[in-house]
Write a protein that holds these residues in place. Structure first.
Motif, mmCIF file in Angstrom:
data_model
loop_
_atom_site.group_PDB
_atom_site.id
_atom_site.type_symbol
_atom_site.label_atom_id
_atom_site.label_comp_id
_atom_site.label_asym_id
_atom_site.label_seq_id
_atom_site.Cartn_x
_atom_site.Cartn_y
_atom_site.Cartn_z
ATOM 1 N N HIS A 70 1.043 -1.244 -0.183
ATOM 2 C CA HIS A 70 -0.001 0.208 -0.151
ATOM 3 C C HIS A 70 0.916 1.209 0.059
ATOM 4 O O HIS A 70 0.563 2.288 -0.929
ATOM 5 N N GLU A 71 2.086 1.350 0.486
ATOM 6 C CA GLU A 71 2.841 2.446 0.895
ATOM 7 C C GLU A 71 3.503 2.507 -0.601
ATOM 8 O O GLU A 71 3.791 3.878 -0.975
ATOM 9 N N ALA A 75 3.400 5.749 -2.905
ATOM 10 C CA ALA A 75 4.783 6.428 -3.488
ATOM 11 C C ALA A 75 4.874 6.434 -5.026
ATOM 12 O O ALA A 75 5.492 7.566 -5.608
ATOM 13 N N CYS A 76 4.297 5.607 -5.405
ATOM 14 C CA CYS A 76 4.396 5.365 -7.094
ATOM 15 C C CYS A 76 3.276 6.329 -7.812
ATOM 16 O O CYS A 76 3.858 7.203 -8.908
ATOM 17 N N LEU A 92 0.465 -12.639 -1.858
ATOM 18 C CA LEU A 92 2.173 -12.502 -2.306
ATOM 19 C C LEU A 92 2.759 -11.158 -1.584
ATOM 20 O O LEU A 92 2.041 -10.104 -1.763
ATOM 21 N N PRO A 93 3.759 -11.188 -0.903
ATOM 22 C CA PRO A 93 4.354 -10.070 -0.175
ATOM 23 C C PRO A 93 4.756 -9.223 -1.482
ATOM 24 O O PRO A 93 5.348 -9.517 -2.304
ATOM 25 N N THR A 94 5.133 -7.683 -0.932
ATOM 26 C CA THR A 94 5.678 -6.989 -1.709
ATOM 27 C C THR A 94 7.051 -7.230 -1.799
ATOM 28 O O THR A 94 7.793 -7.570 -0.924
ATOM 29 N N ASP A 95 7.776 -7.358 -3.019
ATOM 30 C CA ASP A 95 9.336 -7.597 -3.343
ATOM 31 C C ASP A 95 10.039 -6.675 -2.684
ATOM 32 O O ASP A 95 9.746 -5.550 -2.452
ATOM 33 N N GLN A 96 11.246 -6.926 -2.516
ATOM 34 C CA GLN A 96 12.212 -5.944 -2.161
ATOM 35 C C GLN A 96 13.846 -6.272 -2.593
ATOM 36 O O GLN A 96 14.005 -7.432 -2.992
ATOM 37 N N TYR A 97 14.626 -5.566 -2.715
ATOM 38 C CA TYR A 97 15.986 -5.448 -3.186
ATOM 39 C C TYR A 97 16.713 -4.867 -2.158
ATOM 40 O O TYR A 97 16.658 -3.847 -1.419
#
Length: 297
Positions: A70-71, A75-76, A92-97
């Motif tokens: 949601h955050e 932001a997008c 599915l969880p939000t991806d990250q790097y």
């Protein structure tokens, strides 16, 4: 839909967690620095730069329904992206790097794009169901596509009638995923954006210069290829010949996202009608501004 995008960005949109230190680092280094959390991912980095150049990028990606998702959607939107077409998964969880950078460049990174890979072709539904296009009336605009998609999905996209009229701009997410772009090496509508190492992986050889690499990709069947080589040079090869330019000399303060910035600035220049030489120059200056700590515009 409330907005019509100027270009579609298909691929990873996630949270970047970047640790940066102002000193040279090696394996096992433990030094003071700064840790930031920002919207990232190849498709997102491209979209952010396109938005700074006045374009409205539409995102085709997977973002979770969790708080991080949601955050990220908020932001997008605040950054000027059209998020109407994003696949929002409930399970599915939000991806990250996560990456660590020192004064000597990228030290290590881990990309967790498992949700994007699990979503598969669900992210393409707006190109199927008539919202943005269909098999009988495919999307005709610019599409920036990144290599974080699965090998199978990229192969399907390369053969799909949904992309038969699109101007495809394709980039790997990293050298480790460069070979995923093999289906686009001989694609008649694709433009490849790679660095020197990625060009070598696609051609199964090594190159000394960006010009050699760009020419090598054409010899392997590419319609057009743009190859960067850090601060040394960048080349654009097509049937009209090879042009090479040297980027401006700047103090490098960050590297993650530099290639995405180059690609987006180049696309924006060509959308505005610039010729090949001007477009390459604008892309190099935008990337130089980015790595020196500024915002490409």
């Amino acid at each position: 839909m409330t907005h019509d995008p100027d270009i579609l960005c298909i691929g990873s949109v996630l949270w970047d967690v970047i640790g940066r230190a102002p000193v040279h680092m090696r394996q096992g280094s433990d030094v003071p620095g700064r840790i930031t959390r920002l919207p990232g991912g190849v498709a997102m980095n491209i979209a952010m730069t396109l938005a700074r150049f006045g374009l409205r990028p539409g995102l085709l990606t997977a973002i979770g329904q969790d708080p991080a998702g949601h955050e990220l959607i908020t932001a997008c939107r605040e950054l000027g992206m059209v998020t109407d077409y994003v696949y929002r998964s409930q399970d599915l969880p939000t991806d990250q790097y996560m990456a660590v950078e020192g004064a000597n460049g990228l030290i290590a990174a881990i990309a967790d794009a498992h949700s994007l890979e699990a979503a598969g072709d669900k992210i393409l539904h707006p190109l199927v169901n008539g919202i943005l296009g269909s098999a009988s009336d495919p999307y005709e605009g610019f599409i920036a596509l990144d290599g974080n998609l699965t090998q199978r999905l990229l192969e399907n996209i390369a053969q799909s009638p949904l992309f038969a009229r699109a101007d495809l701009r394709v980039a790997p997410a990293s050298p480790g995923k460069a070979t995923r772009l093999m289906p686009f090496l001989t694609h008649d509508r694709a433009v490849l954006y790679v660095n020197l190492e990625e060009a070598g992986l696609l051609c199964q050889t090594t190159f000394e210069t960006s010009a050699d690499a760009a020419s090598g990709l054409l010899a392997r069947g590419a319609r057009r290829a743009l190859v960067t080589d850090g601060g040394e040079s960048a080349s654009d090869a097509s049937a009209d010949g090879v042009i090479t330019q040297k980027p401006p000399s700047v103090l490098v303060t960050r590297v993650t996202g530099a290639g995405d910035t180059f690609m987006a600035a180049h696309i924006a220049a060509e959308v505005s009608g610039s010729d090949r030489n001007t477009s390459l120059s604008r892309a190099l200056h935008a990337a130089a501004t980015y790595v020196s700590g500024g915002n490409a515009q």
